[in-house]
Design a protein around this motif. Structure first.
Motif, PDB file in Angstrom:
ATOM      1  N   LEU A 302      45.106  36.341  40.257  1.00 19.45           N
ATOM      2  CA  LEU A 302      45.483  37.338  41.260  1.00 19.45           C
ATOM      3  C   LEU A 302      44.960  36.988  42.650  1.00 19.45           C
ATOM      4  O   LEU A 302      45.467  37.505  43.664  1.00 19.45           O
ATOM      5  N   GLU A 303      43.938  36.118  42.717  1.00 17.15           N
ATOM      6  CA  GLU A 303      43.400  35.729  44.029  1.00 17.15           C
ATOM      7  C   GLU A 303      44.474  35.126  44.926  1.00 17.15           C
ATOM      8  O   GLU A 303      44.452  35.304  46.148  1.00 17.15           O
ATOM      9  N   SER A 304      45.409  34.392  44.324  1.00 16.66           N
ATOM     10  CA  SER A 304      46.469  33.763  45.116  1.00 16.66           C
ATOM     11  C   SER A 304      47.665  34.679  45.312  1.00 16.66           C
ATOM     12  O   SER A 304      48.634  34.308  45.972  1.00 16.66           O
ATOM     13  N   VAL A 305      47.591  35.887  44.746  1.00 21.14           N
ATOM     14  CA  VAL A 305      48.715  36.828  44.809  1.00 21.14           C
ATOM     15  C   VAL A 305      48.409  37.995  45.743  1.00 21.14           C
ATOM     16  O   VAL A 305      49.283  38.460  46.488  1.00 21.14           O
ATOM     17  N   ILE A 306      47.160  38.469  45.715  1.00 19.65           N
ATOM     18  CA  ILE A 306      46.777  39.667  46.470  1.00 19.65           C
ATOM     19  C   ILE A 306      46.145  39.260  47.794  1.00 19.65           C
ATOM     20  O   ILE A 306      45.164  38.513  47.823  1.00 19.65           O
ATOM     21  N   SER A 307      46.682  39.764  48.876  1.00 21.29           N
ATOM     22  CA  SER A 307      46.127  39.446  50.193  1.00 21.29           C
ATOM     23  C   SER A 307      44.953  40.350  50.542  1.00 21.29           C
ATOM     24  O   SER A 307      43.963  39.908  51.125  1.00 21.29           O
ATOM     25  N   SER A 308      45.051  41.629  50.212  1.00 21.81           N
ATOM     26  CA  SER A 308      43.968  42.587  50.437  1.00 21.81           C
ATOM     27  C   SER A 308      43.591  43.189  49.091  1.00 21.81           C
ATOM     28  O   SER A 308      44.377  43.931  48.493  1.00 21.81           O
ATOM     29  N   TRP A 309      42.397  42.843  48.620  1.00 25.57           N
ATOM     30  CA  TRP A 309      42.026  43.200  47.239  1.00 25.57           C
ATOM     31  C   TRP A 309      41.935  44.716  47.060  1.00 25.57           C
ATOM     32  O   TRP A 309      41.225  45.390  47.818  1.00 25.57           O
ATOM     33  N   PRO A 310      42.632  45.284  46.066  1.00 29.08           N
ATOM     34  CA  PRO A 310      42.608  46.736  45.854  1.00 29.08           C
ATOM     35  C   PRO A 310      41.264  47.210  45.296  1.00 29.08           C
ATOM     36  O   PRO A 310      40.618  46.514  44.513  1.00 29.08           O
ATOM     37  N   SER A 311      40.867  48.409  45.683  1.00 31.19           N
ATOM     38  CA  SER A 311      39.555  48.937  45.294  1.00 31.19           C
ATOM     39  C   SER A 311      39.489  49.328  43.832  1.00 31.19           C
ATOM     40  O   SER A 311      38.396  49.470  43.274  1.00 31.19           O
ATOM     41  N   ASN A 312      40.634  49.495  43.179  1.00 27.15           N
ATOM     42  CA  ASN A 312      40.634  49.937  41.777  1.00 27.15           C
ATOM     43  C   ASN A 312      40.652  48.785  40.775  1.00 27.15           C
ATOM     44  O   ASN A 312      40.677  49.013  39.564  1.00 27.15           O
ATOM     45  N   ILE A 313      40.658  47.543  41.256  1.00 21.95           N
ATOM     46  CA  ILE A 313      40.692  46.374  40.372  1.00 21.95           C
ATOM     47  C   ILE A 313      39.425  45.553  40.586  1.00 21.95           C
ATOM     48  O   ILE A 313      39.043  45.258  41.725  1.00 21.95           O
ATOM     49  N   ALA A 314      38.757  45.175  39.497  1.00 16.15           N
ATOM     50  CA  ALA A 314      37.543  44.368  39.583  1.00 16.15           C
ATOM     51  C   ALA A 314      37.851  43.017  40.212  1.00 16.15           C
ATOM     52  O   ALA A 314      38.869  42.394  39.906  1.00 16.15           O
ATOM     53  N   THR A 315      36.976  42.568  41.101  1.00 20.87           N
ATOM     54  CA  THR A 315      37.128  41.259  41.738  1.00 20.87           C
ATOM     55  C   THR A 315      36.843  40.153  40.732  1.00 20.87           C
ATOM     56  O   THR A 315      36.302  40.420  39.646  1.00 20.87           O
ATOM     57  N   PRO A 316      37.199  38.913  41.033  1.00 20.79           N
ATOM     58  CA  PRO A 316      36.868  37.817  40.110  1.00 20.79           C
ATOM     59  C   PRO A 316      35.382  37.760  39.755  1.00 20.79           C
ATOM     60  O   PRO A 316      35.039  37.529  38.591  1.00 20.79           O
ATOM     61  N   GLU A 317      34.520  37.978  40.729  1.00 21.11           N
ATOM     62  CA  GLU A 317      33.080  37.959  40.452  1.00 21.11           C
ATOM     63  C   GLU A 317      32.694  39.113  39.528  1.00 21.11           C
ATOM     64  O   GLU A 317      31.894  38.936  38.587  1.00 21.11           O
ATOM     65  N   GLU A 318      33.240  40.290  39.784  1.00 27.38           N
ATOM     66  CA  GLU A 318      32.939  41.449  38.940  1.00 27.38           C
ATOM     67  C   GLU A 318      33.515  41.263  37.535  1.00 27.38           C
ATOM     68  O   GLU A 318      32.869  41.621  36.533  1.00 27.38           O
ATOM     69  N   ALA A 319      34.718  40.706  37.445  1.00 19.64           N
ATOM     70  CA  ALA A 319      35.333  40.481  36.133  1.00 19.64           C
ATOM     71  C   ALA A 319      34.538  39.462  35.326  1.00 19.64           C
ATOM     72  O   ALA A 319      34.324  39.643  34.117  1.00 19.64           O
ATOM     73  N   ASP A 320      34.086  38.386  35.980  1.00 17.02           N
ATOM     74  CA  ASP A 320      33.289  37.377  35.270  1.00 17.02           C
ATOM     75  C   ASP A 320      32.004  37.999  34.725  1.00 17.02           C
ATOM     76  O   ASP A 320      31.623  37.751  33.575  1.00 17.02           O
ATOM     77  N   ALA A 321      31.328  38.804  35.541  1.00 20.04           N
ATOM     78  CA  ALA A 321      30.091  39.440  35.086  1.00 20.04           C
ATOM     79  C   ALA A 321      30.360  40.405  33.936  1.00 20.04           C
ATOM     80  O   ALA A 321      29.575  40.508  32.983  1.00 20.04           O
ATOM     81  N   TYR A 322      31.478  41.108  34.021  1.00 17.72           N
ATOM     82  CA  TYR A 322      31.874  42.054  32.968  1.00 17.72           C
ATOM     83  C   TYR A 322      32.092  41.326  31.648  1.00 17.72           C
ATOM     84  O   TYR A 322      31.540  41.692  30.604  1.00 17.72           O
ATOM     85  N   TRP A 323      32.894  40.250  31.689  1.00 18.82           N
ATOM     86  CA  TRP A 323      33.258  39.561  30.452  1.00 18.82           C
ATOM     87  C   TRP A 323      32.137  38.674  29.921  1.00 18.82           C
ATOM     88  O   TRP A 323      32.152  38.326  28.731  1.00 18.82           O
TER      89      TRP A 323
END
Length: 540
Positions: A302-323
């Motif tokens: 999604l990093e290459s798809v989303i220009s302005s990251w939405p507040s309701n979706i975990a960022t790549p860093e947050e997703a990595d920490a989550y998983w």
């Protein structure tokens, strides 16, 4: 006098200590509810709700093993026993994760639910330590002071059902040094051990859709950690009914039609029962309580798809920490480093309760996770234990009899899986019994009856195909038919090192006509047909 009252008197006569916890005596076991102090609740005075199903008889002469059941999905869990009543020789424990409440029992745990995160993992650790006799309940009593029977603290197992199969590995990876010597095995039932499986990136579709057995055609190859999926057509559309999806037809929105039989939406635009690359595929997410957490590869794509990251979706860093603490595939090595004698069993039926990919990549990832970490692992319990659960299975020839540490030749041919008509909890119990017995008898060898021949009697070769040496293996050869002498022979193989073979022989058999020969070595068996001509046995 009621049966319940008689059972209560019997239970008390066996030495139950006086305590303040709740006790209910039922037909097959005694239910004990306790409060377990745990820092996982975020408070030094917080408690976890724990329920013990204590059997009325032990599995072994010196006590009963312990099984802690961890449920699936992203829920705090409950206290109802999911295993069949015939498992009445086990101490079975259920608990509620911090912040959860079980409406059926009226019990709940203190704290805040963190969606199988650090607090939930810590809670599971404390329940294991309580089972090991190392922690006391809120009244200051250990499990040994609560139950009327000896508890085998060195025979504790975890069953992780579905998503529960991740946290049971996580607790071993993070706290295994504290659990070593107590936690001996893990059973994972159809567990989504990687983020792509957990969020069903491969299928089916989690949204209101019919039919719901689609496979994402962009899945192209297996990998032990990240499956190969083409995310090049990934789209984020904030205003769409599904925000993140594969945009097969390239129109920028999640496109569906109404399926005529169900009246529900489906992305299968040509209604041919499968999805093609020019049709959309919706993607779902887990949650951390505040944001949607998509799988690792989806989030990074999604990093290459989303220009302005939405507040309701975990960022790549947050997703990595989550998983990092929710994907078993990344924790098997640490679990085995902490508990070198930890063993695993992976359960799978022909039709998975969620996943639709025909090669069952989640089962393969779980098996590879154990096997590549040099652990003993097997797919599904042996027929021997299935028959113990339900004797009517004795006549079936479709029960899998898989060899430990041996992968299926073809993951798409499901003969390694449990037949679909067998209830899930029956083969879950068979797996628990098999693993507990292997711990108790230290039976981690794996035997195969490699060949058998007739002549003047029956001769068979028994091979130890496991990873540990075997000793004191009981064997028998039984012949059913018109047999005058030699119908039963038994013996013991005193030693059989890993990789080696031994020969067993029935001695002379005298009989007439057709017969059946059953050869057993340990819990491995082979049944053959034969014809008896006096002293001559001809195997068919």
């Amino acid at each position: 006098m009621s049966r319940t009252f008689v059972l209560l008197l019997l239970f008390l006569s066996l030495g139950l200590k006086n305590f303040d916890n709740s006790i209910v005596v039922v037909e097959n076991n005694t239910i004990v509810d306790i409060n377990l102090p745990s820092n996982s609740t975020g408070s030094p005075t917080g408690n976890l709700a724990v329920r013990i199903y204590a059997p009325h008889h032990t599995r072994y002469p010196d006590g009963s093993p312990v099984l802690i059941y961890v449920p699936g999905a992203d829920t705090p869990g409950g206290l109802r026993n999911c295993l069949p009543a015939v498992g009445d020789d086990l101490i079975i424990i259920y608990f509620i994760f911090p912040g959860g409440y079980d409406a059926e029992s009226g019990h709940g745990s203190d704290g805040i639910y963190d969606h199988r995160g650090e607090n939930c993992i810590l809670a599971l650790r404390d329940v294991i330590l309580y089972s090991a006799g190392k922690l006391a309940d809120s009244s200051g009593k250990t499990i040994d002071e609560v139950l009327h029977m000896p508890v085998l603290h060195n025979n504790i197992g975890l069953l992780g059902a579905s998503n529960g199969g991740n946290i049971v590995v996580a607790v071993s990876a993070l706290y295994g040094n504290e659990l070593k010597g107590y936690l001996r095995y893990i059973v994972q039932w159809e567990s989504p051990v990687s983020s792509q499986i957990a969020t069903v990136d491969l299928g089916p579709i989690r949204f209101n859709c019919a039919p719901n057995n689609f496979v994402n055609p962009r899945y192209t190859a297996y990998n032990p950690f990240i499956l190969t999926v083409d995310y090049s057509d990934l789209v984020y559309n904030e205003s769409s009914s599904v925000q993140v999806f594969h945009d097969g037809n390239g129109d920028g929105k999640y496109t569906t039609i109404i399926e005529p039989n169900s009246g529900l939406p489906t992305p299968d635009l040509n209604l041919d029962g499968k999805l093609e690359l020019n049709e959309d595929f919706p993607l779902s997410a887990y949650t951390d309580g505040a944001k949607d957490v998509y799988s690792r590869p989806v989030t990074h794509a999604l990093e290459s798809v989303i220009s302005s990251w939405p507040s309701n979706i975990a960022t790549p860093e947050e997703a990595d920490a989550y998983w990092d603490i929710r994907e078993a595939v990344r924790m098997y090595d640490d679990a085995m480093a902490n508990i070198p004698d930890l063993r695993g069993m992976v359960l799978a039926s022909v039709k998975d309760h969620v996943q639709s990919a025909p090669d069952k990549p989640h089962i393969r990832q779980a098996f590879d996770g154990w096997n590549n970490s040099h652990a003993w692992v097997k797919i599904n319990p042996s027929p021997f234990y299935m028959v113990e659960v339900d004797p009517s299975f004795a006549g079936r020839n479709d029960l899998p009899n898989n060899v430990a540490n041996t992968a299926p030749e073809n993951w798409r041919i499901h003969n390694y899986c449990m037949p679909e008509d067998i209830p899930d909890n029956l083969y879950q119990l068979a797996a628990i019994w098999e693993m507990a017995d292997r711990v108790y008898y230290n039976r981690w060898y794996t035997l195969q009856i490699t060949e058998a021949s007739g002549g003047f009697g029956v001769t068979a070769r028994v091979k130890n195909v496991g990873i540990v040496d075997a000793s004191n293996i009981s064997w028998s050869i039984d012949v059913e038919g018109i047999v005058i002498t030699g119908s039963h022979t038994e013996g013991v193989i005193e030693s059989l090192p890993a990789g080696e073979e031994a020969t067993i022989n029935s001695g002379l058999i005298f009989g007439v006509g057709p017969a059946k020969v059953k050869i057993m070595a340990g819990d491995t068996s082979k049944t053959l047909t034969c014809f008896l001509f006096g002293l001559l046995t001809i195997l068919v």
